[in-house]
Motif scaffolding. Structure first.
Motif: not given
Length: 223
Positions: A7-32
């Motif tokens: 969800l834009n402008n939300s806590r889920s930004q932290r999850v993306l950050w964690l996945l990047e720190e762990l260098a994991l592959e992932y998909e993003v499904k966006r919600y507005q």
């Protein structure tokens, strides 16, 4: 494949950050968010009954709540990364801050947001002066003192170590990022608390954080 229901402008930004720190592959499904109510769309309820973000799906698993998602990803994919050794003093601090972020830091910040919006539309115009009086009273007598207490506490704790769980960056810092960014945006966090401001500068400079911003899109809390 891990899917982040983002969800834009939300806590889920932290999850993306964690996945990047762990260098994991992932998909993003966006919600507005709804532009009028700022609430998440009803389509998120198809992923989790509460219809809120963050939520991830990983194979047959659906995991909601920021702290639960972080623990799930660290335990399944972390391989000892971003978490102090179990049984150590730093691990005790790690666990504390992982839960403090949502359990203690966020409630007064959320109340600040809600009571700040109370006198605004759709509140009828003739009621707004009364709503403004009530909201102002609650903020002055309870919410603002609580925020000062929490900000002073966090400032003092970061005077003891570079990161919240010690001298090494951990997933607890990822979890703590959102309440501090929210406090900077709407609760008076400024240069009078130099440890917290330096902390925000450190996390915003991390390459994985910046990559997560690129994947997640506009994030107003990064000021």
């Amino acid at each position: 494949m891990i899917t982040v229901h983002h969800l834009n402008n939300s806590r889920s930004q932290r999850v993306l950050w964690l996945l990047e720190e762990l260098a994991l592959e992932y998909e993003v499904k966006r919600y507005q968010r709804d532009p009028k109510t700022m609430l998440a769309p009803a389509s998120l309820r198809a992923i989790h009954p509460l219809g809120k973000s963050p939520v991830i799906t990983d194979g047959d698993s659906t995991v909601a709540e920021s702290g639960a998602i972080i623990e799930y990803l660290i335990q399944k994919y972390g391989d000892g990364r971003l978490m102090p050794p179990i049984g150590s003093k730093d691990h005790q601090r790690y666990t504390y801050w992982l839960h403090y972020a949502e359990g203690s830091a966020m409630p007064p910040l959320l109340m600040k947001l809600i009571f700040g919006r109370l006198p605004q539309p759709p509140m009828p115009a003739f009621l707004r002066p009364f709503a403004r009086l009530i909201a102002g009273g609650v903020q002055k007598s309870y919410i603002d003192p609580q925020l000062v207490t929490h900000l002073n506490f966090m400032e003092a704790e970061l005077g003891k170590s570079t990161w919240f769980a010690g001298e090494h960056f951990s997933a607890a810092d990822i979890q703590m990022s959102f309440p501090l960014e929210a406090a900077h945006m709407r609760a008076g966090l400024n240069n009078t608390r130099p440890h917290l401001m330096a902390y925000l500068q450190r996390i915003h400079a991390r390459p994985a954080y910046l990559r997560a911003i690129e994947r997640g899109g506009q994030y107003d809390f990064m000021q």
